[in-house]
Scaffold this active site. Structure first.
Site, PDB file in Angstrom:
ATOM      1  N   HIS A 216      -6.727 -12.301 -16.734  1.00 37.23           N
ATOM      2  CA  HIS A 216      -6.464 -12.319 -18.169  1.00 37.23           C
ATOM      3  C   HIS A 216      -6.845 -13.654 -18.805  1.00 37.23           C
ATOM      4  O   HIS A 216      -7.017 -13.719 -20.019  1.00 37.23           O
ATOM      5  CB  HIS A 216      -4.988 -11.988 -18.425  1.00 37.23           C
ATOM      6  CG  HIS A 216      -4.694 -10.523 -18.289  1.00 37.23           C
ATOM      7  ND1 HIS A 216      -4.283  -9.739 -19.339  1.00 37.23           N
ATOM      8  CD2 HIS A 216      -4.773  -9.685 -17.226  1.00 37.23           C
ATOM      9  CE1 HIS A 216      -4.117  -8.494 -18.942  1.00 37.23           C
ATOM     10  NE2 HIS A 216      -4.408  -8.441 -17.649  1.00 37.23           N
ATOM     11  N   SER A 220     -12.245  -9.771 -18.351  1.00 36.21           N
ATOM     12  CA  SER A 220     -12.891  -8.885 -17.383  1.00 36.21           C
ATOM     13  C   SER A 220     -14.402  -8.971 -17.483  1.00 36.21           C
ATOM     14  O   SER A 220     -14.961  -9.147 -18.579  1.00 36.21           O
ATOM     15  CB  SER A 220     -12.455  -7.438 -17.617  1.00 36.21           C
ATOM     16  OG  SER A 220     -11.073  -7.280 -17.400  1.00 36.21           O
ATOM     17  N   LYS A 244      -7.963   6.224 -19.196  1.00 37.58           N
ATOM     18  CA  LYS A 244      -8.998   6.315 -18.167  1.00 37.58           C
ATOM     19  C   LYS A 244      -8.418   6.040 -16.785  1.00 37.58           C
ATOM     20  O   LYS A 244      -8.769   6.717 -15.802  1.00 37.58           O
ATOM     21  CB  LYS A 244     -10.113   5.314 -18.476  1.00 37.58           C
ATOM     22  CG  LYS A 244     -11.412   5.594 -17.739  1.00 37.58           C
ATOM     23  CD  LYS A 244     -12.562   4.848 -18.377  1.00 37.58           C
ATOM     24  CE  LYS A 244     -13.892   5.287 -17.782  1.00 37.58           C
ATOM     25  NZ  LYS A 244     -15.050   4.721 -18.481  1.00 37.58           N
ATOM     26  N   ASP A 245      -7.523   5.059 -16.690  1.00 36.34           N
ATOM     27  CA  ASP A 245      -6.860   4.791 -15.413  1.00 36.34           C
ATOM     28  C   ASP A 245      -6.002   5.976 -14.967  1.00 36.34           C
ATOM     29  O   ASP A 245      -5.877   6.238 -13.765  1.00 36.34           O
ATOM     30  CB  ASP A 245      -5.982   3.540 -15.520  1.00 36.34           C
ATOM     31  CG  ASP A 245      -6.798   2.254 -15.486  1.00 36.34           C
ATOM     32  OD1 ASP A 245      -7.985   2.313 -15.120  1.00 36.34           O
ATOM     33  OD2 ASP A 245      -6.249   1.194 -15.840  1.00 36.34           O
ATOM     34  N   GLU A 288      -7.888   0.144  14.138  1.00 32.10           N
ATOM     35  CA  GLU A 288      -7.975   1.059  13.003  1.00 32.10           C
ATOM     36  C   GLU A 288      -9.361   0.978  12.358  1.00 32.10           C
ATOM     37  O   GLU A 288     -10.026  -0.055  12.418  1.00 32.10           O
ATOM     38  CB  GLU A 288      -6.901   0.733  11.964  1.00 32.10           C
ATOM     39  CG  GLU A 288      -5.493   1.135  12.372  1.00 32.10           C
ATOM     40  CD  GLU A 288      -5.274   2.634  12.261  1.00 32.10           C
ATOM     41  OE1 GLU A 288      -4.633   3.101  11.310  1.00 32.10           O
ATOM     42  OE2 GLU A 288      -5.757   3.358  13.161  1.00 32.10           O
TER      43      GLU A 288
END
Length: 427
Positions: A216, A220, A244-245, A288
């Protein structure tokens, strides 16, 4: 009243709270009206998905720890009891177990997005470095969690991986003894790993907070890799990107639920359903899947010490990526040579993942060595070189221009007026 924050909330209860603790104003500023580039694609969903996954893992882990016995005598049986006798214990265990794999899928895509669109470049160097730190913490947490079921693969995986530190000259054996809490993987080792596995997610949460603060502060990045030049290039985070998220989260939970309810052992190892036995080595000791590329790098190097250096160096090289990349252009959309090199690097990591899952025999040994060479060649040679020899494509003048051209084919000039302008209000 002197000293109180001036709140804009009309609700009297919210106003009373916000004047004394302006957390609601802060949330509105940072996640409501916060200006974000208007051209985000769905790759930008994965940061939010990672935070949601972290919360799922912490919540399920806390409930699992209430029924887990952190001792070599009772660990395996306590996991079986969780699966068979604890109410919805099977669900908690499958959510937590598969949540680790989902977490790494999200993080790997998130990292690739950062590399593809140049999100590590100035002024976001610390943002990128905090993300790499989160990845290392996540790897440590996942490794320690994998030991806790105390099955065959858990025990022997812990033995092999911790023994790698013995290759460090001088202090290697001391580090191994410290990790084990003795002279072999035993009860003190399990207790230490359980304590750290419980603690590290909260450390990760703190680093996530710093990661978001750094985001922030710098703002972005976006698919074009250019900075917003006017208010026309940005949108408020809410409701555009919260919506959208939400779409991304719905898809994520659908995939997650499908794995948990229908194929819960998709990422698991059958040997880990056998109690740990120090006297019987499994046919193949395989970590893994999310560790396999780095495990393959380790095995591709004949010398143990150099192999350990290469394994850790394959991640640590990400820390200096902002300074290795000398190109002034961020996004790979405008860097054809870098784009192809990055795709080959991803293919080399996938190849290393396949190699790490197989015995060290031909042709896997040769493939692993070639993939390892290209992996380091990409970061240490090609990325710095492209800054001098690559000719980037022309950058757009602003973020808005390509967006408007998509919505108005043949456009890109002045905004339409009158009735034709109304659809633009929804962009």
């Amino acid at each position: 009243m002197a000293g109180l924050h001036k709140s804009d909330f009309q609700n009297p209860v919210l106003n009373w709270v916000d004047t004394r603790l302006p957390i609601l104003t802060l949330m509105t500023k940072e996640y409501g009206s916060f200006p974000t580039p208007k051209n985000f694609n769905y790759f930008w969903n994965f940061g939010a998905l990672a935070v949601v996954n972290l919360m799922v893992m912490i919540a399920s882990g806390i409930f699992l720890s209430m029924n887990y016995n952190a001792s070599t005598a009772g660990a395996f049986d306590s996991v079986e009891r969780i699966m068979r006798d604890v109410n919805y214990g099977w669900l908690l265990r499958y959510v937590h177990m598969n949540g680790a794999s989902m977490f790494f899928i999200i993080i790997y895509i998130h990292i690739f997005r950062g590399m593809y669109y140049g999100s590590y470049k100035a002024p976001r160097e610390l943002l990128w470095m905090s993300g790499v730190t989160l990845f290392l913490l996540l790897m440590a947490t996942a490794f320690m969690g994998y030991v806790l079921p105390w099955g065959q693969m858990s025990y022997w995986g812990a033995t092999v991986i911790t023994n790698l530190f013995s290759a460090i000259p001088g202090v290697g054996n001391w580090i191994v003894t410290l990790l084990w809490g003795g002279f072999s993987v035993d009860n003190p080792t399990l207790n230490r790993f359980f304590s750290l596995h419980y603690l590290l997610p909260f450390v990760i949460t703190g680093v996530v907070f710093l990661h978001v603060v750094a985001l922030h502060i710098t703002g972005s990045n976006n698919p074009l890799g250019i900075d917003p030049k006017s208010e026309q290039d940005t949108l408020p985070f809410h409701p555009y990107y919260t919506a959208k998220d939400s779409v991304g989260m719905a898809v994520y939970f659908l995939v997650f639920a499908t794995i948990v309810f229908f194929i819960p052992n998709l990422f698991g190892e059958a040997d880990n359903y056998i109690p740990a036995n120090p006297l019987q080595t499994p046919n193949a000791i395989v970590p893994e899947w999310y560790f396999l590329p780095f495990y393959a790098i380790l095995r591709s190097v004949p010398d143990k010490l150099f192999g350990v250096i290469c394994m850790f160096g394959s991640i640590l090289v990400w820390f200096v990526l902002p300074w290795l990349d000398t190109s002034p252009v961020r996004s790979a959309r405008f860097r054809p040579m870098y784009r192809w090199s990055l795709r080959l690097m991803v293919l080399s990591m996938l190849a290393l993942g396949v190699v790490g899952a197989h015995h060290p025999i031909e042709p896997y040994v040769s493939i692993g060595r070639l993939a390892t060479i290209y992996y380091f060649l990409h970061f240490l040679v090609l990325v710095p070189l492209f800054g001098f020899i690559e000719r980037p494509l022309p950058l757009p003048e602003s973020i808005s221009k390509p967006v408007l051209r998509r919505n108005f084919p043949g456009g890109g000039g002045p905004l339409p007026t009158g009735a034709a302008a109304k659809p633009m209000e929804k962009i």
